[in-house]
Motif scaffolding. Structure first.
Motif, PDB file in Angstrom:
ATOM      1  N   SER A 261       0.809  -1.196  -0.321  1.00  0.00           N
ATOM      2  CA  SER A 261       0.048   0.155  -0.210  1.00  0.00           C
ATOM      3  C   SER A 261       0.880   1.457   0.293  1.00  0.00           C
ATOM      4  O   SER A 261       0.557   2.269  -0.651  1.00  0.00           O
ATOM      5  CB  SER A 261      -1.125  -0.220   0.864  1.00  0.00           C
ATOM      6  OG  SER A 261       0.060  -0.337   2.131  1.00  0.00           O
ATOM      7  N   THR A 262       2.342   1.514   0.855  1.00  0.00           N
ATOM      8  CA  THR A 262       2.416   2.306   0.640  1.00  0.00           C
ATOM      9  C   THR A 262       2.844   2.986  -0.849  1.00  0.00           C
ATOM     10  O   THR A 262       2.461   4.759  -0.601  1.00  0.00           O
ATOM     11  CB  THR A 262       4.144   1.986   1.546  1.00  0.00           C
ATOM     12  OG1 THR A 262       3.485   1.452   2.917  1.00  0.00           O
ATOM     13  CG2 THR A 262       5.347   3.170   1.844  1.00  0.00           C
TER      14      THR A 262
ATOM     15  N   ASP B 165       7.311  -8.111  -7.399  1.00  0.00           N
ATOM     16  CA  ASP B 165       6.586  -9.354  -6.585  1.00  0.00           C
ATOM     17  C   ASP B 165       5.274  -8.565  -7.256  1.00  0.00           C
ATOM     18  O   ASP B 165       4.525  -7.957  -7.326  1.00  0.00           O
ATOM     19  CB  ASP B 165       6.943  -9.082  -5.525  1.00  0.00           C
ATOM     20  CG  ASP B 165       5.970  -8.294  -4.153  1.00  0.00           C
ATOM     21  OD1 ASP B 165       6.172  -7.178  -4.530  1.00  0.00           O
ATOM     22  OD2 ASP B 165       5.529  -8.984  -3.682  1.00  0.00           O
TER      23      ASP B 165
ATOM     24  N   ARG C 124       1.352 -10.703  -5.814  1.00  0.00           N
ATOM     25  CA  ARG C 124       0.455 -11.902  -5.446  1.00  0.00           C
ATOM     26  C   ARG C 124      -0.030 -12.777  -6.458  1.00  0.00           C
ATOM     27  O   ARG C 124      -0.860 -11.856  -7.591  1.00  0.00           O
ATOM     28  CB  ARG C 124      -1.048 -11.256  -4.770  1.00  0.00           C
ATOM     29  CG  ARG C 124      -0.349 -10.597  -2.973  1.00  0.00           C
ATOM     30  CD  ARG C 124       0.657  -8.844  -3.786  1.00  0.00           C
ATOM     31  NE  ARG C 124       0.802  -7.719  -2.645  1.00  0.00           N
ATOM     32  CZ  ARG C 124      -0.245  -7.665  -1.841  1.00  0.00           C
ATOM     33  NH1 ARG C 124      -1.627  -7.357  -2.109  1.00  0.00           N
ATOM     34  NH2 ARG C 124       0.391  -6.528  -0.250  1.00  0.00           N
TER      35      ARG C 124
ATOM     36  N   ASN D 159      -1.048  -6.318  -6.905  1.00  0.00           N
ATOM     37  CA  ASN D 159      -0.225  -5.086  -7.239  1.00  0.00           C
ATOM     38  C   ASN D 159      -0.099  -4.211  -8.629  1.00  0.00           C
ATOM     39  O   ASN D 159       0.226  -3.371  -8.307  1.00  0.00           O
ATOM     40  CB  ASN D 159       1.530  -5.895  -7.282  1.00  0.00           C
ATOM     41  CG  ASN D 159       1.540  -6.035  -5.730  1.00  0.00           C
ATOM     42  OD1 ASN D 159       0.770  -5.417  -4.435  1.00  0.00           O
ATOM     43  ND2 ASN D 159       3.075  -6.637  -5.412  1.00  0.00           N
TER      44      ASN D 159
ATOM     45  N   GLY E 268       9.286  -2.237  -0.492  1.00  0.00           N
ATOM     46  CA  GLY E 268       9.392  -1.497   0.567  1.00  0.00           C
ATOM     47  C   GLY E 268       9.086  -2.704   1.394  1.00  0.00           C
ATOM     48  O   GLY E 268      10.176  -3.847   1.719  1.00  0.00           O
TER      49      GLY E 268
ATOM     50  N   HIS F 232      10.408  -8.428   5.771  1.00  0.00           N
ATOM     51  CA  HIS F 232      10.498  -8.755   4.680  1.00  0.00           C
ATOM     52  C   HIS F 232      10.702  -7.354   3.186  1.00  0.00           C
ATOM     53  O   HIS F 232       9.830  -6.512   3.973  1.00  0.00           O
ATOM     54  CB  HIS F 232       9.055  -9.649   4.398  1.00  0.00           C
ATOM     55  CG  HIS F 232       7.636  -9.245   3.975  1.00  0.00           C
ATOM     56  ND1 HIS F 232       6.626  -8.760   5.045  1.00  0.00           N
ATOM     57  CD2 HIS F 232       7.070  -8.179   2.694  1.00  0.00           C
ATOM     58  CE1 HIS F 232       6.259  -8.582   4.625  1.00  0.00           C
ATOM     59  NE2 HIS F 232       5.664  -8.062   2.549  1.00  0.00           N
TER      60      HIS F 232
ATOM     61  N   ALA G 116       9.959  -7.513  -1.481  1.00  0.00           N
ATOM     62  CA  ALA G 116       9.028  -7.940  -2.925  1.00  0.00           C
ATOM     63  C   ALA G 116       8.269  -8.951  -2.012  1.00  0.00           C
ATOM     64  O   ALA G 116       7.407  -8.452  -0.982  1.00  0.00           O
ATOM     65  CB  ALA G 116      10.482  -8.294  -3.108  1.00  0.00           C
TER      66      ALA G 116
ATOM     67  N   LYS H   1       6.932   0.609  11.294  1.00  0.00           N
ATOM     68  CA  LYS H   1       7.541   0.183  10.665  1.00  0.00           C
ATOM     69  C   LYS H   1       9.049   0.966  11.687  1.00  0.00           C
ATOM     70  O   LYS H   1      10.243   0.041  11.219  1.00  0.00           O
ATOM     71  CB  LYS H   1       8.026   0.548   9.334  1.00  0.00           C
ATOM     72  CG  LYS H   1       7.116   0.407   8.592  1.00  0.00           C
ATOM     73  CD  LYS H   1       6.176  -1.646   8.253  1.00  0.00           C
ATOM     74  CE  LYS H   1       4.913  -1.565   7.351  1.00  0.00           C
ATOM     75  NZ  LYS H   1       5.409  -0.924   6.047  1.00  0.00           N
TER      76      LYS H   1
HETATM   77  C1  6PG Z   1       3.674  -6.901  -1.452  1.00  0.00           C
HETATM   78  C2  6PG Z   1       5.097  -5.472  -1.234  1.00  0.00           C
HETATM   79  C3  6PG Z   1       5.781  -6.240  -0.223  1.00  0.00           C
HETATM   80  C4  6PG Z   1       4.919  -4.744   0.735  1.00  0.00           C
HETATM   81  C5  6PG Z   1       4.937  -5.105   2.535  1.00  0.00           C
HETATM   82  C6  6PG Z   1       4.686  -3.715   2.701  1.00  0.00           C
HETATM   83  O1  6PG Z   1       3.542  -7.674  -2.670  1.00  0.00           O
HETATM   84  O2  6PG Z   1       3.248  -6.863  -0.490  1.00  0.00           O
HETATM   85  O3  6PG Z   1       5.541  -5.773  -2.192  1.00  0.00           O
HETATM   86  O4  6PG Z   1       7.172  -6.541   0.116  1.00  0.00           O
HETATM   87  O5  6PG Z   1       6.103  -3.691  -0.112  1.00  0.00           O
HETATM   88  O6  6PG Z   1       4.832  -5.855   2.405  1.00  0.00           O
HETATM   89  O7  6PG Z   1       3.910  -2.842   2.997  1.00  0.00           O
HETATM   90  P1  6PG Z   1       2.920  -1.872   2.858  1.00  0.00           P
HETATM   91  O8  6PG Z   1       3.556  -1.219   2.183  1.00  0.00           O
HETATM   92  O9  6PG Z   1       1.582  -1.876   2.271  1.00  0.00           O
HETATM   93  O10 6PG Z   1       3.498  -1.709   4.200  1.00  0.00           O
END
Ligand code: 6PG
Length: 245
Positions: free
Chosen positions: A44-45, A72, A74, A84, A141, A147, A149, A200
């Motif tokens: 989401s960021t 990456d 889903r 994504n 992110g 984690h 990607a 975070k």
């Molecule tokens: C995904 C991202 C993952 C994401 C982090 C942070 O597919 O979810 O690639 O790596 O960057 O989980 O997610 P937020 O920005 O939602 O906190």
């Protein structure tokens, strides 16, 4: 251990700092190599960054020379709310003049996700051709347990040394993913971590406090700590809430 950290007072100024620096990178890449390749982050960021690119930077970024990949995905349909690609399309790709042939979603319509991973690796190899296998910019992110990607702590995907894309099952929803691996991520010319919000703060602190040896040896316990481009730079963009400063 995190070397290059840029802290902004709030998320709005964080995204502007990332937009300004990615604009400079894009113009330099086009000047030097005639094109700019970027792997987008999911979650989401980054949506707010993509919206900024699509508005204040719409006339400034070299979209006609930009090639868009994904770090990456889903393993859901492209129009699924968890996709994504859907997030990037709705915040950026529908609003900027990137030629459609220059946008490379990770396909999620193969019966076997591993076939999708292998197909995406071929897409990347076809893009690089005989040129260096370096994406100009990888946006990343950070998850609360470190984690990035879809590389999660203790995942076998972290041990992958040959393949550029794998299809892990992860401890987050949706569980089936596609993700770039360290061999291709650490070939990038530049990696930007974009991290915002107090949620975070702990994981940022943990990674920052890791001993230098852990990070240099690539043995960080956190996947995000293993992003160390061999000849590239890593910049961590944080807002004050995430940096704890
Ligand atoms: C995904 C991202 C993952 C994401 C982090 C942070 O597919 O979810 O690639 O790596 O960057 O989980 O997610 P937020 O920005 O939602 O906190």
């Amino acid at each position: 251990m995190i070397q290059d950290v840029r802290v902004s007072p709030d998320a709005k100024q964080l995204f502007r700092a990332v937009a300004e620096d990615s604009l400079a990178l894009a113009l330099q890449a086009v000047a030097e190599r005639g094109r700019f390749s970027v792997a987008l982050a999911g979650g989401s960021t980054p949506a707010a960054l993509y919206a900024l690119w699509a508005s204040d930077y719409r006339q400034r970024m070299p979209w006609d020379r930009t090639f868009v990949f994904f770090g990456d995905e889903r393993y859901v349909p492209a129009d699924d709310p968890a996709s994504n690609y859907r997030m990037a399309r709705e915040s950026l790709l529908d609003y900027v003049p990137i030629p459609p042939a220059q946008i490379f979603p990770m396909r999620t319509d193969y019966t076997n996700p591993d076939d999708a991973a292998r197909g995406y690796e071929q897409t990347l190899r076809g893009f690089f051709g005989s040129q260096s296998r370096a994406l100009d910019l990888v946006l990343l992110g950070l998850g609360p347990e470190g984690h990035t990607a879809s590389l999660f702590p203790d995942s076998p995907a972290l041990q992958e040394r040959e393949r550029w894309v794998v299809a892990p099952v992860v401890p987050a929803k949706p569980q089936q993913r596609l993700t770039l691996t360290l061999p291709i991520l650490n070939q990038a010319r530049t990696a930007f971590f974009v991290v915002a919000g107090a949620a975070k703060r702990e994981i940022v602190r943990a990674i920052r406090n890791e001993p230098d040896s852990a990070a240099h040896g690539g043995t960080s316990q956190y996947p995000a700590g293993r992003i160390r481009p061999v000849s590239g730079q890593v910049v961590w963009y944080l807002d004050q809430a995430a940096s704890g400063s």
